[in-house]
Write a protein that holds these residues in place. Structure first.
Motif, short mmCIF file in Angstrom:
data_model
loop_
_atom_site.label_atom_id
_atom_site.label_comp_id
_atom_site.label_asym_id
_atom_site.label_seq_id
_atom_site.Cartn_x
_atom_site.Cartn_y
_atom_site.Cartn_z
N GLN A 1 7.22 -35.35 -51.83
CA GLN A 1 6.60 -34.04 -51.62
C GLN A 1 7.66 -32.99 -51.29
O GLN A 1 7.58 -31.84 -51.75
CB GLN A 1 5.56 -34.12 -50.51
CG GLN A 1 4.79 -32.82 -50.29
CD GLN A 1 4.10 -32.32 -51.54
OE1 GLN A 1 3.49 -33.09 -52.27
NE2 GLN A 1 4.21 -31.02 -51.80
N LYS B 1 9.36 -31.77 -54.39
CA LYS B 1 8.54 -30.79 -55.13
C LYS B 1 8.64 -29.40 -54.53
O LYS B 1 8.67 -28.40 -55.25
CB LYS B 1 7.07 -31.23 -55.15
CG LYS B 1 6.80 -32.42 -56.05
CD LYS B 1 5.31 -32.75 -56.06
CE LYS B 1 5.01 -33.93 -56.98
NZ LYS B 1 3.56 -34.26 -56.98
N THR B 2 8.67 -29.32 -53.20
CA THR B 2 8.69 -28.02 -52.54
C THR B 2 10.10 -27.44 -52.43
O THR B 2 10.26 -26.22 -52.38
CB THR B 2 8.07 -28.12 -51.14
OG1 THR B 2 8.76 -29.13 -50.37
CG2 THR B 2 6.60 -28.49 -51.21
N PRO C 1 10.94 -25.85 -60.23
CA PRO C 1 10.98 -26.34 -61.61
C PRO C 1 12.19 -25.84 -62.38
O PRO C 1 12.78 -26.58 -63.17
CB PRO C 1 9.67 -25.80 -62.21
CG PRO C 1 8.74 -25.67 -61.05
CD PRO C 1 9.62 -25.25 -59.91
N SER D 1 15.25 -27.76 -61.10
CA SER D 1 15.19 -29.12 -61.63
C SER D 1 15.61 -29.14 -63.10
O SER D 1 16.41 -29.99 -63.53
CB SER D 1 13.76 -29.67 -61.48
OG SER D 1 13.61 -30.90 -62.16
#
Length: 395
Positions: free
Chosen positions: A314, A317-318, A322, A325
């Motif tokens: 998690q 993700k935070t 995107p 990444s």
């Protein structure tokens, strides 16, 4: 396979697995592996075969008539192959009519007659019917749904194979109407359209609207001024145009083919060039320069493996956006696809000499893409060698 074998058909019931658009299932290696599974060609590895699935399982695969896929499916006795061309025209028209009536429900002065006319005009092409409905419903200044319907129904693109391309021309001409611009303004608007669409078509992986914007903001100055705002008017052609987390990509593969085929797209032709790859390489380096930092996911201990931190997925993700990444994972792909550029080479040199090189390797590990670091460095080294000269401060 082992857990699935324990389910009885009576307790679970029929199970249908749908694989949509197999011909668009990623890179060739991904598609090749998926085909080997579907065709049951894993015996050489001693792995369970797809034919061992319980009898209540069925897999429905859709694909355009790709020669490689068709060839792989030949001789597989557990596969039933059907062609859409074998569906009676009357059946396809009936289904399209039902689709059109649902999409245009609620529009005044539209009824069964108009729905039937549109279905007949579609000539069996669902994608044409979808585009036609989107065009008719589009809320443009001074244009009503009825006039859009008349425009669509009276157009004569010629061969049925040109129907989709004709619809793309119609929609894009409404988004960028030539008669509303001076010549210089029109050429500038086209340049912006080509730049934005060139970025989308050159991406190794589709990104959401906000991430595309963040990446474009890091383009070299000669291209960053073209904003992605035009995508907001292209909801009939692209997914994710409303700023949602959905990746932006052509809704149908034929739209990309249309844009990259000059004889069909005309003013809207988009050349997927090495210059765009170079822009994406620059942008990726800039995103990494701006966003990478030490211990980006706030690991509490360097002695604890990533798998030992249940909250880490998690935090990844935070903490890793995107576009960051994407930049970390696809920098090498864009560099190696670019022509040699001394400014890009110097930017890579500065990055390699900076502590952010280590932050990048850490980020790859958090993204489960550390293998990329092993591949990246030789690719970039090979790219640097394509030039017959290198400045003294590069190499």
């Amino acid at each position: 396979m082992e857990p699935l074998k324990k389910f009885s058909a009576s307790s679970v019931g029929p199970v249908l697995i749908v694989i949509e658009a197999l011909d668009e299932s990623g890179i060739s290696e991904t598609q090749r592996n998926l085909l080997r599974i579907l065709t049951g060609k894993l015996k050489d590895k001693g792995l369970p075969q797809i034919t061992e699935l319980p009898s209540n399982f069925r897999i429905l695969v859709t694909s355009r008539p790709d020669h490689d896929i068709d060839k792989q499916f030949e001789g597989a006795c557990h596969i039933l192959r059907l062609s859409m061309d074998e569906i009676p025209a009357a059946v396809a028209e009936r289904d399209i009519c039902a689709f059109v009536s649902d999409k245009l429900e609620g529009l005044s002065r539209f009824g069964d007659k108009e729905f039937a006319n549109l279905a007949a005009k579609a000539d069996g092409l669902f994608e044409w019917a979808r585009l036609a409905c989107e065009y008719i419903k589009e809320d443009l200044p001074g244009v009503n749904a009825r006039s859009c319907f008349e425009t669509v129904i009276t157009r004569d693109p010629g061969k049925w194979t040109d129907k989709l391309y004709d619809m793309y021309q119609l929609i894009l001409s409404d988004i960028l109407p030539r008669d509303r611009y001076r010549d210089d303004e029109y050429q500038e608007a086209l340049a912006g359209f080509r730049s934005v669409m060139g970025q989308i078509l050159s991406m190794a992986e589709p990104l959401p609207f906000d991430s595309l914007t963040a990446l474009r903001d890091c383009f070299p100055s000669h291209n960053k001024d073209y904003k992605v705002d035009i995508m907001q008017y292209m909801g009939a052609l692209l997914s994710g145009t409303s700023g949602s987390p959905i990746p932006v990509r052509p809704l149908h593969a034929s739209f990309q083919e249309f844009l990259t085929e000059k004889s069909s797209s005309g003013d809207f032709f988009v050349e997927v060039s090495k210059a765009q790859q170079c822009d994406l390489a620059f942008a990726s380096l800039q995103v990494m320069e701006n966003c990478l930092r030490f211990n980006i996911c706030d690991l509490k201990s360097s002695y604890l493996p990533n798998s030992g931190d249940p909250e880490l997925p998690q935090r990844v993700k935070t903490s890793i956006s995107p576009h960051l990444s994407y930049s970390c994972r696809y920098l090498a792909a864009h560099v190696s696809a670019s022509d040699f550029d001394s400014e890009l080479a110097n930017t890579i040199k500065l990055f390699d000499d900076d502590e952010r090189l280590l932050f990048w390797i850490e980020a790859l590990g958090l993204l489960n893409a550390i293998r990329g670091a092993i591949i990246v460095l030789p690719l970039i080294a090979q790219w640097l060698k394509v030039s017959t000269w290198l400045p003294d401060n590069v190499g």
